[in-house]
Design an enzyme around this catalytic site. Sequence first.
Site, PDB file in Angstrom:
ATOM      1  N   ASP A  11      19.218 -47.637 -54.878  1.00 18.33           N
ATOM      2  CA  ASP A  11      18.632 -46.767 -55.911  1.00 18.33           C
ATOM      3  C   ASP A  11      19.461 -45.488 -56.064  1.00 18.33           C
ATOM      4  OD1 ASP A  11      17.911 -45.738 -53.405  1.00 18.33           O
ATOM      5  OD2 ASP A  11      16.022 -44.905 -54.112  1.00 18.33           O
ATOM      6  N   ASP A  16      23.189 -43.552 -51.458  1.00 18.23           N
ATOM      7  CA  ASP A  16      23.411 -44.933 -51.920  1.00 18.23           C
ATOM      8  C   ASP A  16      24.822 -45.072 -52.502  1.00 18.23           C
ATOM      9  OD1 ASP A  16      20.374 -46.181 -52.243  1.00 18.23           O
ATOM     10  OD2 ASP A  16      20.455 -44.050 -52.685  1.00 18.23           O
ATOM     11  N   ASN A  40      15.094 -43.190 -56.189  1.00 18.02           N
ATOM     12  CA  ASN A  40      15.465 -41.776 -56.252  1.00 18.02           C
ATOM     13  C   ASN A  40      15.265 -41.218 -57.660  1.00 18.02           C
ATOM     14  OD1 ASN A  40      16.219 -41.236 -53.558  1.00 18.02           O
ATOM     15  ND2 ASN A  40      18.125 -42.380 -53.855  1.00 18.02           N
ATOM     16  N   THR A 124      18.768 -50.203 -49.490  1.00 19.37           N
ATOM     17  CA  THR A 124      18.837 -48.754 -49.237  1.00 19.37           C
ATOM     18  C   THR A 124      17.920 -47.997 -50.200  1.00 19.37           C
ATOM     19  OG1 THR A 124      20.763 -48.466 -50.686  1.00 19.37           O
ATOM     20  CG2 THR A 124      21.211 -48.902 -48.356  1.00 19.37           C
ATOM     21  N   PHE A 165      10.803 -42.041 -47.224  1.00 19.75           N
ATOM     22  CA  PHE A 165      10.784 -42.264 -48.680  1.00 19.75           C
ATOM     23  C   PHE A 165      10.826 -43.745 -49.079  1.00 19.75           C
ATOM     24  CE2 PHE A 165      12.815 -42.858 -52.795  1.00 19.75           C
ATOM     25  CZ  PHE A 165      11.993 -42.095 -53.609  1.00 19.75           C
ATOM     26  N   ASN A 166      11.815 -44.499 -48.598  1.00 16.06           N
ATOM     27  CA  ASN A 166      11.973 -45.875 -49.097  1.00 16.06           C
ATOM     28  C   ASN A 166      10.761 -46.751 -48.784  1.00 16.06           C
ATOM     29  OD1 ASN A 166      14.480 -45.348 -50.140  1.00 16.06           O
ATOM     30  ND2 ASN A 166      15.595 -46.061 -48.325  1.00 16.06           N
ATOM     31  N   GLN A 227      19.650 -30.564 -49.745  1.00 17.79           N
ATOM     32  CA  GLN A 227      19.054 -30.824 -48.428  1.00 17.79           C
ATOM     33  C   GLN A 227      18.773 -29.514 -47.718  1.00 17.79           C
ATOM     34  OE1 GLN A 227      18.144 -33.642 -46.871  1.00 17.79           O
ATOM     35  NE2 GLN A 227      18.922 -35.167 -48.295  1.00 17.79           N
ATOM     36  N   HIS A 239      21.966 -40.964 -44.980  1.00 20.67           N
ATOM     37  CA  HIS A 239      21.160 -42.110 -44.546  1.00 20.67           C
ATOM     38  C   HIS A 239      21.772 -43.486 -44.850  1.00 20.67           C
ATOM     39  CE1 HIS A 239      17.827 -39.212 -44.250  1.00 20.67           C
ATOM     40  NE2 HIS A 239      18.049 -38.858 -45.502  1.00 20.67           N
ATOM     41  N   ASP A 240      21.955 -43.765 -46.152  1.00 19.46           N
ATOM     42  CA  ASP A 240      22.171 -45.157 -46.569  1.00 19.46           C
ATOM     43  C   ASP A 240      23.460 -45.815 -46.062  1.00 19.46           C
ATOM     44  OD1 ASP A 240      19.743 -45.069 -47.860  1.00 19.46           O
ATOM     45  OD2 ASP A 240      20.596 -44.603 -49.818  1.00 19.46           O
TER      46      ASP A 240
END
Length: 313
Positions: A11, A16, A40, A124, A165-166, A227, A239-240
């Site tokens: 996303d 990502d 996102n 992701t 979130f995901n 962030q 993260h991803d």
Amino acid sequence: MEKQKIILDCDPGHDDAVAILLAAGSPQLDLLGITVIAGNQSLEKTVRNACRVVQWIGADVPVYAGCDRPMVRPQIIAKDIHGESGLDGPVFPPLAKSPEEEHAVPWLIRTLLESDGDITVVTTGPMTNLAMALRLQPKIADKIRRIVLMGGAYANGNVTPAAEFNIIADAEAAHVCFTAGRPVTMVGLDVTRKVLCTPEIVRRMAASGTCASRLFVDLMRHFCRTQKEVFGWPGGPLHDPVTIASLLDPALLTVRPMNVQIELRSTQSYGRTNCDYFGYLGLPATADVAIDIDVGRFWDIIEEGLRRYPSAG
Ligand code: BDR
Ligand code: CA
């Protein structure tokens, strides 16, 4: 060396986008396609962003638009982090790349059914596309080699104290994927919060001077700033790309098999990945949960990935 076949369901989203850079450029991976989900930002925007990234690096990878909303719960997006476009920061050239006609879900089903069971599905974003595919055609479960997801946490969430979130964006979909009976590797906030993209990291990656590193730098300047504004951290947790990096170097992550259940009924804890770290429940492990990461090795993998691309000129 035989390439690992993967599908990246994402996303984009700044992190990502870096996962796409890493996957599309790796000689170890055969990126069969990118399936896109709303997350996102709206689907329209995340699809456009996936196409923008693929076009920027000149990759020959098809992009498929998937589901525009979660299976059950109301939609949430992450505009505070990823901006109005979902990929604020870089100035992209006019878009020539377009998504394929076919919807991501039938494409996932067809591709997995026709495969030799050798495709790893990396997610992701919210897991809606994969969950819908599993519900429409349960036979694909046996064809999935492995599911590697960025999502969840056995400790703290990032949307609520409980949820990441995901997963909270479509917890019912996550439940479907975690209970599909396939090997699952959960790359959660417990490890992805350890790879903070600081201004120093951005300077290091800028030195590569490739088209991919230029995109990385433009993306990360925005990502690090938001962030810091939202969470007060000195850098953005990348993260991803940890999912993709873990495929490139299986020693990158320390994992622990755990029984993982997605909380669907609670008001306060909806979307929590309940990970039985100590095995209290006496239930079989359902996922390998990442509990540690070799941070130095991760940044080396990112740098190697960015350096593979042609010079920015
Ligand atoms: C996850 O949420 C999204 O905003 C990021 O792209 C990442 O996939 C982190 O919680
Ligand atoms: Ca994402």
